[in-house]
Design a protein around this motif. Sequence first.
Motif, PDB file in Angstrom:
ATOM      1  N   LYS A  94     -25.858  -2.387  41.692  1.00 17.75           N
ATOM      2  CA  LYS A  94     -24.882  -1.329  41.925  1.00 17.75           C
ATOM      3  C   LYS A  94     -24.051  -1.742  43.128  1.00 17.75           C
ATOM      4  N   VAL A  95     -22.734  -1.668  42.988  1.00 18.30           N
ATOM      5  CA  VAL A  95     -21.834  -2.030  44.076  1.00 18.30           C
ATOM      6  C   VAL A  95     -21.598  -0.815  44.965  1.00 18.30           C
ATOM      7  N   LYS A  96     -21.729  -1.025  46.260  1.00 19.56           N
ATOM      8  CA  LYS A  96     -21.446  -0.006  47.268  1.00 19.56           C
ATOM      9  C   LYS A  96     -20.457  -0.605  48.264  1.00 19.56           C
ATOM     10  N   THR A  97     -19.583   0.229  48.803  1.00 19.65           N
ATOM     11  CA  THR A  97     -18.613  -0.250  49.780  1.00 19.65           C
ATOM     12  C   THR A  97     -19.020   0.164  51.191  1.00 19.65           C
ATOM     13  N   ILE A  98     -18.633  -0.664  52.140  1.00 15.02           N
ATOM     14  CA  ILE A  98     -18.894  -0.383  53.548  1.00 15.02           C
ATOM     15  C   ILE A  98     -17.646  -0.770  54.336  1.00 15.02           C
ATOM     16  N   ALA A  99     -17.369  -0.021  55.396  1.00 14.18           N
ATOM     17  CA  ALA A  99     -16.207  -0.281  56.252  1.00 14.18           C
ATOM     18  C   ALA A  99     -16.599   0.016  57.693  1.00 14.18           C
ATOM     19  N   ILE A 100     -15.684  -0.210  58.612  1.00 12.20           N
ATOM     20  CA  ILE A 100     -16.009   0.051  60.021  1.00 12.20           C
ATOM     21  C   ILE A 100     -16.211   1.536  60.288  1.00 12.20           C
ATOM     22  N   ASP A 101     -15.551   2.384  59.493  1.00 13.03           N
ATOM     23  CA  ASP A 101     -15.694   3.836  59.635  1.00 13.03           C
ATOM     24  C   ASP A 101     -15.646   4.456  58.245  1.00 13.03           C
ATOM     25  N   SER A 102     -15.714   5.760  58.177  1.00 10.90           N
ATOM     26  CA  SER A 102     -15.756   6.427  56.870  1.00 10.90           C
ATOM     27  C   SER A 102     -14.378   6.839  56.356  1.00 10.90           C
ATOM     28  N   ASN A 103     -13.317   6.453  57.041  1.00 12.01           N
ATOM     29  CA  ASN A 103     -11.965   6.787  56.599  1.00 12.01           C
ATOM     30  C   ASN A 103     -11.595   6.031  55.326  1.00 12.01           C
ATOM     31  N   THR A 104     -10.790   6.651  54.487  1.00 13.86           N
ATOM     32  CA  THR A 104     -10.310   6.013  53.263  1.00 13.86           C
ATOM     33  C   THR A 104      -9.569   4.731  53.606  1.00 13.86           C
ATOM     34  N   LYS A 105      -9.849   3.678  52.860  1.00  8.15           N
ATOM     35  CA  LYS A 105      -9.175   2.391  53.036  1.00  8.15           C
ATOM     36  C   LYS A 105      -8.227   2.177  51.857  1.00  8.15           C
ATOM     37  N   THR A 106      -7.053   1.638  52.142  1.00  7.89           N
ATOM     38  CA  THR A 106      -6.057   1.358  51.109  1.00  7.89           C
ATOM     39  C   THR A 106      -5.936  -0.148  50.941  1.00  7.89           C
ATOM     40  N   SER A 107      -6.152  -0.613  49.719  1.00  9.82           N
ATOM     41  CA  SER A 107      -6.103  -2.047  49.426  1.00  9.82           C
ATOM     42  C   SER A 107      -4.664  -2.554  49.420  1.00  9.82           C
ATOM     43  N   MET A 108      -4.505  -3.866  49.339  1.00  9.06           N
ATOM     44  CA  MET A 108      -3.174  -4.455  49.239  1.00  9.06           C
ATOM     45  C   MET A 108      -2.446  -3.941  48.005  1.00  9.06           C
ATOM     46  N   GLY A 109      -3.198  -3.641  46.953  1.00 12.64           N
ATOM     47  CA  GLY A 109      -2.623  -3.137  45.713  1.00 12.64           C
ATOM     48  C   GLY A 109      -2.417  -1.637  45.696  1.00 12.64           C
ATOM     49  N   GLY A 110      -2.708  -0.960  46.817  1.00 13.02           N
ATOM     50  CA  GLY A 110      -2.486   0.479  46.906  1.00 13.02           C
ATOM     51  C   GLY A 110      -3.640   1.332  46.424  1.00 13.02           C
ATOM     52  N   LEU A 111      -4.783   0.729  46.092  1.00 14.06           N
ATOM     53  CA  LEU A 111      -5.948   1.516  45.681  1.00 14.06           C
ATOM     54  C   LEU A 111      -6.595   2.138  46.904  1.00 14.06           C
ATOM     55  N   LYS A 112      -6.905   3.410  46.809  1.00 13.60           N
ATOM     56  CA  LYS A 112      -7.539   4.111  47.923  1.00 13.60           C
ATOM     57  C   LYS A 112      -9.038   4.226  47.642  1.00 13.60           C
ATOM     58  N   VAL A 113      -9.841   3.762  48.601  1.00 13.80           N
ATOM     59  CA  VAL A 113     -11.286   3.732  48.434  1.00 13.80           C
ATOM     60  C   VAL A 113     -11.938   4.440  49.620  1.00 13.80           C
ATOM     61  N   ILE A 114     -12.822   5.375  49.313  1.00 14.74           N
ATOM     62  CA  ILE A 114     -13.624   6.033  50.345  1.00 14.74           C
ATOM     63  C   ILE A 114     -14.918   5.234  50.454  1.00 14.74           C
TER      64      ILE A 114
END
Length: 193
Positions: free
Chosen positions: A32-52
Amino acid sequence: MKNVLVFITDGFADWEAGYVTAELNKPGSGYKVKTIAIDSNTKTSMGGLKVIPDYSLQGFLFKLTFEMLIIPGGTGWKEEKNQQVKKLVDVCFEKGIPVAAICDATTFLGYHGFLNQHRHTGNSLPYLKEEAPNYKGEKKYIEAQSVSDGCLITANGSAAIEFSRDILGKLNVLEGEELGEWYDLFKKGFSKS
């Protein structure tokens, strides 16, 4: 179900991990793929996809088990705040958890010394040396689309399919002839012309 983490930044290159995340999330893969970032804010990819993000480094339990960390490239790697992921990469190397990085994420690894002891590739050796002044791994650099060495997979920015192939092989999602057929399908397509 085993977890694979994908580290995302604002401006992450969504296509660089797109092939492999689709395969890992298929029923029966065991992952199962899970995402992680420096904080919990929504991230926007280069292609404009918004990921929480599923997880943030701020609240991440480093005892959480996961099988691999995938780090796509993108425009966010020149931002100092994203260097915080070094702590997670340190944990991966300490515990023998594979790390897979592509494009400017390889430059991040080079900057922090993670490439010095492993065979690796990146966007180019001159680029890596210029953008990662702390990099000292030129003797281990290989001019290739993707390189897998122990618990490290690296790829240049034009190698999303090769990168995915190496990850799928490392995690034993696809093997042998089946992995070769998958690679040929996405590299060459259905038409042989």
